[in-house]
Design a protein around this motif. Structure first.
Motif, PDB file in Angstrom:
ATOM      1  N   LEU A   1      -9.217 -14.907  30.916  1.00  0.00           N
ATOM      2  CA  LEU A   1      -8.578 -14.316  32.096  1.00  0.00           C
ATOM      3  C   LEU A   1      -8.250 -12.843  31.865  1.00  0.00           C
ATOM      4  O   LEU A   1      -8.356 -12.013  32.781  1.00  0.00           O
ATOM      5  N   ARG A   2      -7.870 -12.504  30.638  1.00  0.00           N
ATOM      6  CA  ARG A   2      -7.580 -11.106  30.309  1.00  0.00           C
ATOM      7  C   ARG A   2      -8.857 -10.276  30.303  1.00  0.00           C
ATOM      8  O   ARG A   2      -8.903  -9.182  30.893  1.00  0.00           O
ATOM      9  N   ILE A   3      -9.902 -10.793  29.641  1.00  0.00           N
ATOM     10  CA  ILE A   3     -11.154 -10.040  29.544  1.00  0.00           C
ATOM     11  C   ILE A   3     -11.774  -9.811  30.914  1.00  0.00           C
ATOM     12  O   ILE A   3     -12.286  -8.725  31.221  1.00  0.00           O
ATOM     13  N   ARG A   4     -11.725 -10.827  31.743  1.00  0.00           N
ATOM     14  CA  ARG A   4     -12.298 -10.710  33.085  1.00  0.00           C
ATOM     15  C   ARG A   4     -11.356 -10.066  34.093  1.00  0.00           C
ATOM     16  O   ARG A   4     -11.686  -9.925  35.262  1.00  0.00           O
ATOM     17  N   ASN A   5     -10.169  -9.683  33.609  1.00  0.00           N
ATOM     18  CA  ASN A   5      -9.196  -8.986  34.456  1.00  0.00           C
ATOM     19  C   ASN A   5      -8.878  -9.783  35.725  1.00  0.00           C
ATOM     20  O   ASN A   5      -8.840  -9.247  36.830  1.00  0.00           O
ATOM     21  N   ILE A   6      -8.633 -11.074  35.551  1.00  0.00           N
ATOM     22  CA  ILE A   6      -8.293 -11.940  36.674  1.00  0.00           C
ATOM     23  C   ILE A   6      -6.805 -11.798  36.966  1.00  0.00           C
ATOM     24  O   ILE A   6      -5.971 -11.993  36.070  1.00  0.00           O
ATOM     25  N   PRO A   7      -6.436 -11.440  38.197  1.00  0.00           N
ATOM     26  CA  PRO A   7      -5.011 -11.245  38.503  1.00  0.00           C
ATOM     27  C   PRO A   7      -4.228 -12.542  38.408  1.00  0.00           C
ATOM     28  O   PRO A   7      -4.730 -13.616  38.733  1.00  0.00           O
ATOM     29  N   GLY A   8      -2.987 -12.428  37.936  1.00  0.00           N
ATOM     30  CA  GLY A   8      -2.124 -13.590  37.816  1.00  0.00           C
ATOM     31  C   GLY A   8      -1.381 -13.866  39.110  1.00  0.00           C
ATOM     32  O   GLY A   8      -1.548 -13.190  40.129  1.00  0.00           O
ATOM     33  N   HIS A   9      -0.512 -14.873  39.057  1.00  0.00           N
ATOM     34  CA  HIS A   9       0.293 -15.265  40.209  1.00  0.00           C
ATOM     35  C   HIS A   9       1.736 -14.912  39.885  1.00  0.00           C
ATOM     36  O   HIS A   9       2.298 -15.425  38.922  1.00  0.00           O
TER      37      HIS A   9
END
Length: 570
Positions: free
Chosen positions: A542-550
């Motif tokens: 999730l960090r590498i793909r820069n996926i936004p959190g909630h």
């Protein structure tokens, strides 16, 4: 002078000489006119060689064009046993250069029993081959060839597979796509000089066609993080093996898959053949509680149980047809979401029996269990889903919590795509650009309801999968634990720990399935053994793909003592 011309003997000699000259001239004329083709053919046989030219095998790339399998030039040294005659000094140098036995050289030396070809050494470094050819040994020849090399060593080894010495794929992707990767050999006619050495004069009878390249859906970076976490989980839990598959939740593309322990395909001499098996596809087993979300989907679809029903769980066990089903938890009653969150075998059985085993079995088959995935990986095992004319209550109950059927890990990851795509099943793909259209299996309402239940199974009170929770993200998943079967029943103290998760659950991007076989160091429950591996990988992904959190918490922060996961091994 006149006496010479009148000498009868001289005249006879001149006559004989002229006669022989005429005969020779006639013979030459006959051979040139009437035997030209035959003589030319015989000459070509002695001064030319038809040589098969090897094609370079296609390169296998990951999704970002990182090479995973390449072919590097090597040399093949071969001999014509009828001509091969090295001196003692040359033989000694061959033994030293090529690391071969003296007996092999002796066997090939001047062996003219009609054999015109024999290998002396293969996969020889081109520079060493040139050095060997400079020895000018009669009957020794060189041919260009290729050797397969895997730049990332053991990473992705069971998926890529490997080739044999003739560059033919015999395992994994190398075998699956051997025809595309191989290309076709060429045929060249080359001329020998007076010293029986090949010259540069070449006539191409058939051009060589190089093999085609292959682009996988694999992300080498994500593969690294999956393998790192698997290796750590394998070591920390003193397990027999650990396997995982990470896919794109929307497309079904396989981003990473691995089995630990692994092997190095560049150095296969003496390695354990058991390590080449890609357990993600080849191993099948009873999945335990990771199957419960599908059973609950069948219950909701059948609509024979009120979705707001409260199910009595106490006293924590249920007797059916002489069998006893037990829960580890001490719940008195649970709603449907609570059955998934607490992984209650008793609760699952009570809602499955009115639904019917046939309904659950049919849904599992529609989800792809009992069938090959779209990958058709070599050695893939399809598992089984029971089909009965009459379903007993105990058969329905055991199926509902993951027993009496067998699945592989790839099938599990594929089936979980229905919860990430509003009920649409997305087929797995391993080759870039070969995704298949989705197929609806369950309604969006049911899929999203079960997804919410799996969110609670990770982040709800008393959740069995809480070790998969990632701060700042909504994670959905289900843990499972199953006893290992044997010919005489179930093995004592032999378990598989599993977890399948979706991240982030509010906007699905990834699905990861993990199984750890025979953990022995820190228990065996899926929530304690497999869920942390999921968490470690997805935190990085999730960090590498820069996926936004909630930003907001889905549930109030509930801190509970770490208790054993409810039993998944009835």
């Amino acid at each position: 002078m006149s006496s010479l011309t009148t000498n009868p003997r001289f005249t006879i000699v001149i006559a004989i000489f002229c006669s022989l000259s005429l005969v020779l001239a006639a013979k030459i004329t006959y051979l040139m006119v009437f035997s030209h083709e035959f003589l030319s053919s015989e000459g070509r046989k002695r001064s030319t060689r038809l040589i098969e030219t090897a094609p370079v095998r296609g390169t296998i790339f990951d999704r970002f064009n990182q090479p995973l399998a390449v072919s590097t030039p090597v040399s093949t040294l071969w001999v014509n046993p009828g001509q091969f005659a090295p001196t003692n000094q040359q033989s000694a140098l061959l033994i030293d250069y090529l690391d071969i036995d003296a007996s092999r050289i002796k066997k090939l030396t001047l062996n003219d029993r009609g054999k015109a070809f024999a290998y002396l050494a293969r996969r020889v470094n081109p520079e060493l081959a040139k050095k060997t050819m400079r020895l000018s040994i009669p009957g020794l020849y060189e041919r260009q060839a290729y050797k397969r090399f895997y730049p990332q060593s053991s990473r992705l080894a069971q998926t890529l597979g490997f080739t044999n010495i003739d560059q033919k794929g015999i395992e994994g992707v190398e075998l699956m796509y051997n025809h595309q990767l191989s290309g076709t050999s060429g045929l060249e006619e080359r001329t020998l000089n007076l010293h029986k050495r090949l010259t540069r004069e070449t006539l191409v009878h058939k051009p060589v066609t190089p093999g085609g390249d292959l682009h996988l859906t694999i992300d080498s970076t994500l593969q690294y993080y999956v393998e790192k976490a698997l290796f750590k989980g394998l070591k920390n839990n003193a397990a027999k093996s650990a396997s995982a598959i990470l896919i794109n939740a929307r497309t079904g593309e396989i981003l990473a898959l691995s089995t630990m322990p692994s092997f190095n395909p560049n150095a296969r001499r003496g390695f354990n053949a058991e390590l080449i098996r890609n357990r993600v596809f080849t191993d099948v087993y009873e999945p335990g509680s990771v199957i419960k979300p599908f059973s609950m989907a069948a219950v909701l679809t059948a609509n024979v149980i009120d979705k707001d029903a409260i199910i009595q769980i106490a006293p924590g066990f249920l007797k059916i047809n002489g069998y006893t089903i037990r829960d580890v938890g001490r719940d008195h009653q649970l709603d449907l979401a609570g059955i998934i969150r607490r992984s209650s075998n008793v609760g699952m059985s009570k809602v499955a029996i009115p639904t019917g085993g046939a309904v659950i079995s049919r849904l599992l088959t529609d989800l792809g269990f009992g069938n090959n995935t779209a990958i058709y990986f070599p050695g893939e095992s399809i598992g089984t889903v029971p089909v009965k004319r009459v379903w007993s209550d105990i058969a329905t109950a055991s199926l509902s919590y993951g027993y009496s059927l067998s699945v592989n890990l790839a099938q599990l990851a594929q089936a979980y795509t229905v919860f990430a795509n509003d009920g649409d099943l997305i087929s797995l793909s391993l080759i870039k650009g070969k995704s298949q259209p989705p197929r609806n299996v369950i309604s969006p309402e049911v899929a999203n309801t079960v997804l919410d239940m799996m969110i609670q199974a990770v982040d709800g009170p008393g959740a069995g999968g809480k070790r998969a929770a990632i701060k700042g993200y909504v994670i959905a998943g289900k843990s499972g634990t199953s006893r290992k079967a044997s010919s005489g029943g179930y093995k004592s103290n032999k378990y598989r720990a599993m977890f399948v998760g979706i991240a982030p659950a509010n906007a699905p991007e990834f699905i990861m399935a993990v199984v750890v076989d025979e953990p022995t160091a820190h228990g065996y429950f899926g929530g304690a053994i497999a869920a942390p591996i999921f968490k470690e990988v997805l935190e990085d992904v999730l960090r590498i793909r820069n996926i936004p959190g909630h930003e907001s918490e889905v549930f109030p922060a509930v801190h509970v003592s770490l208790e054993p996961e409810p039993s998944d091994s009835a």
